[in-house]
Design an enzyme around this catalytic site. Structure first.
Site, PDB file in Angstrom:
ATOM      1  CE  LYS A  14      -2.302  -0.915   3.823  1.00 29.07           C
ATOM      2  NZ  LYS A  14      -1.798  -2.233   4.247  1.00 29.07           N
ATOM      3  NE  ARG A  89      -4.533  -1.185  10.094  1.00 30.86           N
ATOM      4  CZ  ARG A  89      -3.572  -0.469   9.547  1.00 30.86           C
ATOM      5  NH1 ARG A  89      -3.775   0.769   9.208  1.00 30.86           N
ATOM      6  NH2 ARG A  89      -2.390  -1.001   9.322  1.00 30.86           N
ATOM      7  NE  ARG A 128       6.979  -2.189   6.059  1.00 27.84           N
ATOM      8  CZ  ARG A 128       5.645  -2.118   6.118  1.00 27.84           C
ATOM      9  NH1 ARG A 128       4.948  -1.810   5.048  1.00 27.84           N
ATOM     10  NH2 ARG A 128       5.035  -2.381   7.244  1.00 27.84           N
ATOM     11  NE  ARG A 161       5.654   0.289  10.109  1.00 28.14           N
ATOM     12  CZ  ARG A 161       4.437   0.181   9.567  1.00 28.14           C
ATOM     13  NH1 ARG A 161       4.201   0.711   8.375  1.00 28.14           N
ATOM     14  NH2 ARG A 161       3.476  -0.456  10.186  1.00 28.14           N
ATOM     15  NE  ARG A 172       1.823  -4.240  11.312  1.00 27.96           N
ATOM     16  CZ  ARG A 172       2.983  -4.176  10.666  1.00 27.96           C
ATOM     17  NH1 ARG A 172       4.081  -4.668  11.202  1.00 27.96           N
ATOM     18  NH2 ARG A 172       3.042  -3.607   9.491  1.00 27.96           N
TER      19      ARG A 172
HETATM   20  P1  AMP Z   1       0.360   1.072   9.058  1.00 23.68           P
HETATM   21  O1  AMP Z   1       1.473   2.046   8.865  1.00 23.68           O
HETATM   22  O2  AMP Z   1      -0.834   1.375   8.216  1.00 23.68           O
HETATM   23  O3  AMP Z   1       0.816  -0.365   8.967  1.00 23.68           O
HETATM   24  O4  AMP Z   1      -0.137   1.277  10.559  1.00 23.68           O
HETATM   25  C1  AMP Z   1       0.732   1.018  11.666  1.00 23.68           C
HETATM   26  C2  AMP Z   1      -0.067   0.849  12.940  1.00 23.68           C
HETATM   27  O5  AMP Z   1      -0.795   2.065  13.237  1.00 23.68           O
HETATM   28  C3  AMP Z   1      -1.150  -0.226  12.897  1.00 23.68           C
HETATM   29  O6  AMP Z   1      -0.631  -1.528  13.135  1.00 23.68           O
HETATM   30  C4  AMP Z   1      -2.069   0.248  14.027  1.00 23.68           C
HETATM   31  O7  AMP Z   1      -1.520  -0.020  15.287  1.00 23.68           O
HETATM   32  C5  AMP Z   1      -2.058   1.763  13.812  1.00 23.68           C
HETATM   33  N1  AMP Z   1      -3.108   2.164  12.863  1.00 23.68           N
HETATM   34  C6  AMP Z   1      -2.928   2.694  11.621  1.00 23.68           C
HETATM   35  N2  AMP Z   1      -4.104   2.936  11.022  1.00 23.68           N
HETATM   36  C7  AMP Z   1      -5.064   2.559  11.902  1.00 23.68           C
HETATM   37  C8  AMP Z   1      -6.474   2.516  11.866  1.00 23.68           C
HETATM   38  N3  AMP Z   1      -7.145   2.920  10.772  1.00 23.68           N
HETATM   39  N4  AMP Z   1      -7.128   2.063  12.959  1.00 23.68           N
HETATM   40  C9  AMP Z   1      -6.473   1.651  14.052  1.00 23.68           C
HETATM   41  N5  AMP Z   1      -5.137   1.623  14.148  1.00 23.68           N
HETATM   42  C10 AMP Z   1      -4.430   2.068  13.093  1.00 23.68           C
END
Ligand code: AMP
Length: 217
Positions: A14, A89, A128, A161, A172
Site C-alpha cells: 500500500k 481498518r 522492509r 519500523r 497485525r
Molecule cells: P500502518 O502504517 O498502516 O501499517 O499502521 C501502523 C499501525 O498504526 C497499525 O498496526 C495500528 O496499530 C495503527 N493504525 C494505523 N491505522 C489505523 C487505523 N485505521 N485504525 C487503528 N489503528 C491504526
C-alpha cells in the site's frame, strides 16, 4: 473525483503504491500509520497514547483514529482528491468515514484492495525499510534505494519500523483478517470496489491501479 481508499494486508504494498499514485495524480497521501508515527516521534499526547498499542501491532481505538482522519480530510488540500492508506481498518471506521465524507462533501469514490498471499507478506515485512520523513518504503533485497540507507525520494535516513518484527506482524495480520478484510464486503455492496493483484512487480501493480483509477477520473 479521486477520493481513494487503499486496502490490503500489512506488507501488501500500500505504501509503495500510494507514493506513486500521489506523485502521479497530485493528491495528498493520508496514511493513518504515518500520522501516528509522526505523533509518536514528536511526543504529542496522541503519540503517547498510541505508542505501545502500535508497537505491539494492535489497533488504535476507533474514536481516536476517526477524529484524526476527520481533521485531516477537512483540510484544503483534500478538496481535489485524497488517498487514504490504512484507513478504514474496522467496520465502525468505514461507517464513520461515510458520515465524514458526506459532512465534508468529500465522499469516497473508489476502493482499491491489494491482494497478496500471506507467505509473501512475511518476507516483505521482514526486509522492509521505510523513510520516516516522507513515508516511502524499500526492501533490502527486492526494492533497494539507489544509495544504501538513504531515501531516493527525499534523502531521509531509512529505518526499520518497530512493529516490523515477527510477533507484531502476527498480531497485525490477525487484526487484518478479523477486522479489516470484512470491510471489503461493505464496499463491494456499494459497487465502488476493485481488487488488484499485489503479488507482481511494483511497475505492473502500478499500471493496473492506474487503469482502475482512470475509469473513475
Ligand atoms: P500502518 O502504517 O498502516 O501499517 O499502521 C501502523 C499501525 O498504526 C497499525 O498496526 C495500528 O496499530 C495503527 N493504525 C494505523 N491505522 C489505523 C487505523 N485505521 N485504525 C487503528 N489503528 C491504526
Amino acid at each position: 473525483m479521486l477520493n481513494i481508499i487503499f486496502m490490503g494486508p500489512p506488507g501488501a504494498g500500500k505504501g509503495t503504491q500510494a507514493t506513486r499514485i500521489v506523485d502521479e495524480f497530485k493528491i495528498p497521501h493520508i496514511s493513518t500509520g504515518d500520522m501516528f508515527r509522526e505523533n509518536i516521534s514528536k511526543g504529542t499526547p496522541l503519540g503517547l497514547q498510541a505508542k505501545a498499542i502500535i508497537e505491539s501491532g494492535r489497533l488504535v481505538p476507533d474514536e481516536v483514529t476517526c477524529a484524526m482522519v476527520k481533521d485531516r480530510l477537512a483540510k484544503d488540500d483534500c478538496a481535489n482528491g485524497y488517498l487514504l492508506d490504512g484507513f478504514p481498518r474496522t467496520l465502525p471506521q468505514a461507517e464513520e468515514l461515510e458520515k465524514i465524507g458526506k459532512e465534508l462533501g468529500r465522499p469516497v469514490t473508489v476502493v482499491v484492495d491489494l491482494a497478496v498471499p500471506d507467505e509473501v507478506l512475511v518476507s516483505r515485512i521482514a526486509g522492509r525499510r521505510v523513510c520516516p520523513n516522507c513515508g516511502a518504503s524499500y526492501h533490502i533485497d527486492t526494492m533497494k534505494p539507489k544509495v544504501e540507507g538513504v531515501c531516493d525520494r527525499c534523502g531521509g535516513k531509512l529505518i526499520q519500523r518497530k512493529d516490523d518484527n515477527a510477533e507484531s506482524f502476527k498480531e497485525r495480520l490477525k487484526n487484518y483478517y478479523e477486522s479489516t478484510a470484512p470491510i471489503a464486503e461493505y464496499y463491494k455492496a456499494k459497487g465502488n470496489y476493485s481488487a488488484v493483484n499485489g503479488n507482481a512487480n511494483a511497475e505492473l501493480i502500478f499500471e493496473n491501479i492506474k487503469t482502475v483509477l482512470k475509469g473513475i477520473k
